[in-house]
Scaffold this motif. Structure first.
Motif, short mmCIF file in Angstrom:
data_model
loop_
_atom_site.label_atom_id
_atom_site.label_comp_id
_atom_site.label_asym_id
_atom_site.label_seq_id
_atom_site.Cartn_x
_atom_site.Cartn_y
_atom_site.Cartn_z
N VAL A 151 -31.13 21.39 -61.69
CA VAL A 151 -31.31 22.41 -62.84
C VAL A 151 -31.06 23.75 -61.80
O VAL A 151 -30.62 25.16 -61.99
CB VAL A 151 -31.38 22.35 -63.56
CG1 VAL A 151 -30.94 23.14 -64.60
CG2 VAL A 151 -30.63 20.76 -64.61
N ARG A 152 -32.31 24.08 -61.55
CA ARG A 152 -32.76 25.90 -61.31
C ARG A 152 -32.07 25.76 -60.26
O ARG A 152 -31.57 26.70 -59.85
CB ARG A 152 -34.60 25.00 -60.85
CG ARG A 152 -35.28 25.97 -61.70
CD ARG A 152 -36.99 26.49 -61.34
NE ARG A 152 -36.95 24.67 -61.36
CZ ARG A 152 -37.25 24.52 -62.42
NH1 ARG A 152 -37.59 24.62 -63.81
NH2 ARG A 152 -37.87 23.26 -62.48
N VAL A 200 -25.29 27.31 -65.71
CA VAL A 200 -25.14 25.54 -66.48
C VAL A 200 -25.20 25.46 -67.47
O VAL A 200 -26.37 25.96 -68.65
CB VAL A 200 -27.21 25.35 -65.78
CG1 VAL A 200 -27.14 23.89 -66.41
CG2 VAL A 200 -26.91 25.23 -64.34
N ILE A 201 -24.70 24.01 -68.75
CA ILE A 201 -24.83 23.75 -69.65
C ILE A 201 -25.80 22.19 -69.64
O ILE A 201 -25.40 21.58 -68.96
CB ILE A 201 -23.34 23.84 -70.55
CG1 ILE A 201 -22.81 24.79 -70.43
CG2 ILE A 201 -23.63 23.13 -71.23
CD1 ILE A 201 -20.37 24.06 -70.22
N ARG A 202 -26.47 22.37 -70.33
CA ARG A 202 -27.77 21.46 -70.03
C ARG A 202 -27.74 20.32 -71.11
O ARG A 202 -27.65 20.42 -72.21
CB ARG A 202 -29.30 21.91 -70.37
CG ARG A 202 -29.63 22.67 -68.75
CD ARG A 202 -30.81 23.06 -69.21
NE ARG A 202 -31.35 20.94 -68.13
CZ ARG A 202 -32.53 21.02 -67.81
NH1 ARG A 202 -33.52 22.19 -67.09
NH2 ARG A 202 -33.11 20.14 -66.87
N LEU A 203 -26.88 19.01 -70.97
CA LEU A 203 -26.85 17.95 -71.69
C LEU A 203 -27.86 16.45 -70.97
O LEU A 203 -26.96 15.70 -71.37
CB LEU A 203 -25.22 18.31 -71.75
CG LEU A 203 -24.10 18.50 -72.48
CD1 LEU A 203 -22.82 18.45 -72.49
CD2 LEU A 203 -24.50 19.36 -73.72
N ASP A 204 -28.65 17.10 -70.26
CA ASP A 204 -29.08 16.02 -70.32
C ASP A 204 -30.81 15.46 -70.78
O ASP A 204 -31.01 14.59 -70.89
CB ASP A 204 -29.91 16.81 -68.12
CG ASP A 204 -30.44 17.75 -68.32
OD1 ASP A 204 -31.77 17.81 -68.15
OD2 ASP A 204 -29.89 19.23 -68.59
N ILE A 205 -31.65 16.45 -71.22
CA ILE A 205 -32.41 15.89 -71.80
C ILE A 205 -32.87 15.81 -73.38
O ILE A 205 -31.59 17.55 -74.13
CB ILE A 205 -34.39 16.63 -71.33
CG1 ILE A 205 -34.23 18.25 -71.44
CG2 ILE A 205 -34.45 16.08 -70.17
CD1 ILE A 205 -35.37 18.96 -70.81
N GLY A 206 -33.16 15.29 -73.99
CA GLY A 206 -33.26 15.08 -75.23
C GLY A 206 -33.71 16.48 -76.11
O GLY A 206 -34.94 15.82 -76.63
N ASN A 207 -33.93 17.58 -75.77
CA ASN A 207 -34.85 18.85 -76.33
C ASN A 207 -34.59 19.35 -77.35
O ASN A 207 -33.00 19.77 -76.96
CB ASN A 207 -34.84 19.42 -74.91
CG ASN A 207 -35.44 20.68 -75.18
OD1 ASN A 207 -36.35 20.38 -75.97
ND2 ASN A 207 -35.83 21.27 -73.64
N PRO A 208 -34.57 18.88 -78.61
CA PRO A 208 -33.61 20.28 -79.88
C PRO A 208 -34.03 20.94 -79.96
O PRO A 208 -34.77 21.48 -79.28
CB PRO A 208 -34.57 19.58 -81.00
CG PRO A 208 -35.14 17.91 -80.14
CD PRO A 208 -35.26 18.06 -79.23
N ASP A 209 -32.35 21.59 -80.05
CA ASP A 209 -32.24 23.33 -79.61
C ASP A 209 -32.49 23.92 -80.75
O ASP A 209 -32.76 25.02 -81.29
CB ASP A 209 -30.55 23.63 -79.37
CG ASP A 209 -29.71 23.03 -79.96
OD1 ASP A 209 -29.85 21.96 -80.10
OD2 ASP A 209 -29.13 23.50 -79.89
#
Ligand SMILES: Cc1ncc(COP(=O)(O)O)c(C=O)c1O
Length: 392
Positions: A23-24, A33-42
């Motif tokens: 990603v970097r 980049v739209i991050r839909l990979d990790i389960g990291n609540p926004d």
């Protein structure tokens, strides 16, 4: 000079750390980049939790070592939560251990109870730390499949009886990451009976118990009568209260197992920053209305993603819990290849299903921890990419 223990010689990098590098690189190459990979609540935690952290951190006496066992306020906050949420009674002295995030406890559990060569039963696909904890402890892993035709619930009777008799631990996780499957209490009763029959510790991982939709209520394994004799449950404030960065998790259940976990932890960490513990205790009192309102936001995001994906021919099924969508990659593609091409061509980052085990090959996991507008934009980019592929 020796720089690596044998036990980690063949340990792969944590897959999401490796993906983070990709990603970097994509960002460095100029991609939005739209991050839909990790389960990291926004979304943020409840205001009063942040207020409690800030006011506690202003107390000059709050900055020392906080003690090893977790402050009584947090332990009692955990037991009150279990009583209110699951009607489960826990002794705050012996049946609860606060964790520095549940991942820490999951990994240390293996070190606490497994000897080198012991056998562990792990779901495939599954959260990577069940396997990695066992690897760090020098244990062996037997994977059992979670298959779509069984609603991603394991067939415990299909585990060969010699394997089940040899195993020391079985890991289960419902609501499930990555498949979003749920299990009812009857299934958890069967799992407890399986653990009892084979003299195995059942570790149930429940971090998504409060990310649920349409009136669904996820059960705790500790609701099963007698479960404490054979089970521990891991839980977390990361997803329930949007506190992933705070690192607050819970281990609850069998007091002997928790005593072993504590023996390891008290030699490895020195407890959690006191203001975090005080604020976490406040979080555990959060009214259900806050959780329901937050879940409505996830539900809208799921609807946006599901309609976008369905229109593109990705198979998606209705789900009662988690903020993940688990869907197949287009025919003839593999998980990591498809996810990498998607990232590099569109800037949309999803998790390759293969990160969760061999049975995850052929899938991607989409995490809806980004605003709805970003999800809609991601669906649009995927649509253009897929239509470009079919026209070439
Ligand atoms: C199934 C599962 N277990 C455990 C964890 C770890 O959560 P934490 O360490 O933030 O409590 C996660 C995080 O994504 C997860 O998906």
């Amino acid at each position: 000079m020796k720089t690596k223990a044998d036990r980690i010689a063949n340990m792969p990098d944590y897959p999401f750390a490796r993906w983070g590098e990709k990603v970097r690189a994509a960002r460095a190459a100029g991609l939005d980049v739209i991050r839909l990979d990790i389960g990291n609540p926004d979304l943020p935690p409840p205001d009063k939790v942040v207020d409690a952290l800030c006011s506690s951190a202003r107390d000059p006496s709050a900055h020392g070592y906080p003690g090893y066992r977790g402050i009584p306020q947090l332990r009692e906050g955990i037991t009150s939560y279990y009583e209110r949420r699951f009607n489960v009674n826990l002794n705050p002295q012996e049946e609860v251990v606060p964790l520095l995030g549940s991942k820490e406890g999951i990994a240390h559990l293996s070190l606490a109870i497994l000897d080198p060569g012991d056998l562990v039963l792990v779901p495939d696909p599954g959260y990577p730390s069940y396997t990695m904890g066992a690897v760090i402890a020098g244990a062996r892993v037997h994977k059992f499949p979670l298959l779509p035709e069984r609603g991603f619930l394991p067939d415990l009777d299909a585990i060969p009886s010699d394997v089940a008799l040899e195993a020391k631990v079985i890991w289960l996780n419902y609501p499930n990451n990555p498949t979003a499957a749920t299990a009812d209490l009857k299934f958890l009763e069967q799992a407890v009976a399986f653990a009892r029959e084979h003299d195995i510790l059942l570790c149930h991982d429940l971090p998504y118990c409060d990310v649920t939709y349409d009136g669904y209520t996820a059960p705790s394994v500790l609701q099963v009568p007698g479960a404490k004799e054979v089970a521990v449950e891991f839980n977390s404030l990361s997803k329930t209260y949007n506190m992933a960065g705070w690192r607050v998790g819970i281990a609850a259940g069998n007091p002997d197992v928790l005593a072993s976990l504590f023996a390891i932890k008290s030699n490895v960490d020195s407890g959690q920053f006191l203001p975090v513990q005080e604020a976490a205790a406040r979080a555990l009192e959060t009214p259900e209305d806050w959780i329901k309102a937050r879940n409505r936001i996830y539900k809208e995001r799921i609807s946006t993603a599901v309609s976008g994906l369905a229109a593109l021919g990705f198979p998606v099924s209705p789900q009662k819990a988690t903020f993940y969508i688990w869907t197949r990659v287009p025919e003839g593609q593999n998980s990591e290849g498809f996810a990498t091409a998607l990232l590099e061509n569109t800037g949309v980052s999803v998790a390759p299903g293969s990160f969760f085990g061999e049975k995850g090959e052929g899938y991607i996991r989409i995490s809806l921890t980004s605003p709805k507008a970003h999800i809609a934009e991601a669906m649009d980019r995927i649509r253009k990419y897929i239509s470009g592929l079919s026209s070439t």
